[in-house]
Write a protein that holds these residues in place. Structure first.
Motif, short mmCIF file in Angstrom:
data_model
loop_
_atom_site.label_atom_id
_atom_site.label_comp_id
_atom_site.label_asym_id
_atom_site.label_seq_id
_atom_site.Cartn_x
_atom_site.Cartn_y
_atom_site.Cartn_z
N PHE A 54 0.83 -1.20 0.00
CA PHE A 54 0.00 0.00 0.00
C PHE A 54 0.87 1.26 0.00
CE2 PHE A 54 -2.18 3.33 2.45
CZ PHE A 54 -3.32 3.49 1.69
N LEU A 55 1.88 1.30 0.87
CA LEU A 55 2.75 2.47 0.96
C LEU A 55 3.55 2.67 -0.33
CD1 LEU A 55 4.02 2.07 4.64
CD2 LEU A 55 2.33 3.71 3.77
N LYS A 56 4.01 1.57 -0.92
CA LYS A 56 4.74 1.67 -2.19
C LYS A 56 3.81 2.18 -3.29
CE LYS A 56 8.16 -1.90 -1.22
NZ LYS A 56 8.62 -3.26 -1.52
N GLU A 57 2.59 1.69 -3.30
CA GLU A 57 1.60 2.10 -4.29
C GLU A 57 1.31 3.60 -4.18
OE1 GLU A 57 -3.02 1.20 -4.21
OE2 GLU A 57 -1.87 -0.59 -4.77
N LYS A 58 1.34 4.12 -2.97
CA LYS A 58 1.08 5.55 -2.73
C LYS A 58 2.36 6.39 -2.84
CE LYS A 58 -3.26 5.07 -1.76
NZ LYS A 58 -4.29 5.57 -2.63
#
Length: 122
Positions: A54-58
């Motif tokens: 999720f953090l990488k995606e954001k």
């Protein structure tokens, strides 16, 4: 006497060289301060894996520590939890340190946990 004078001169030069390294050290400290998001988790925890994704995606910059294999970081996490007054009996991975504030996964509302990460980083 000549040796004394030379050693004095070299000592002064050495002090000058040392004082010039301080700005470099402060730059290094600033770069550490800019990395505000630390994720303590485990590579065997699906919530931790989902949080990293999720953090990488954001496109969020974060540091991840696997507390199962990095015992030093596990101890660091435990000390932070104790200082925050969070019972070790109730911890749920991942635990996120955001500028010194701990955010712990709420298994019942994982989507809410992810939204809280986004809200707190703005």
């Amino acid at each position: 006497m000549r040796i004394f004078v030379l050693s004095f001169v070299f000592a002064l030069i050495g002090q000058g060289a040392y004082s010039q390294t301080k700005p470099v050290d402060s730059v290094a400290i600033e770069s550490v301060k800019t990395n505000k998001l630390i994720v303590y988790g485990s590579d065997t925890c699906h919530y931790c894996i989902d949080t990293k994704s999720f953090l990488k995606e954001k496109n969020m910059v974060f540091t991840y520590y696997d507390v199962d294999v990095n015992l030093e970081k596990q101890n660091e996490m435990i000390v932070k939890l104790q200082k925050a007054g969070i019972s070790l009996d109730a911890i749920s991975l991942p635990i996120v340190d955001l500028n010194g504030k701990l955010i712990m996964n709420n298994v019942a509302d994982f989507d809410g946990f992810l939204k809280k990460l986004i809200e707190k980083t703005k």
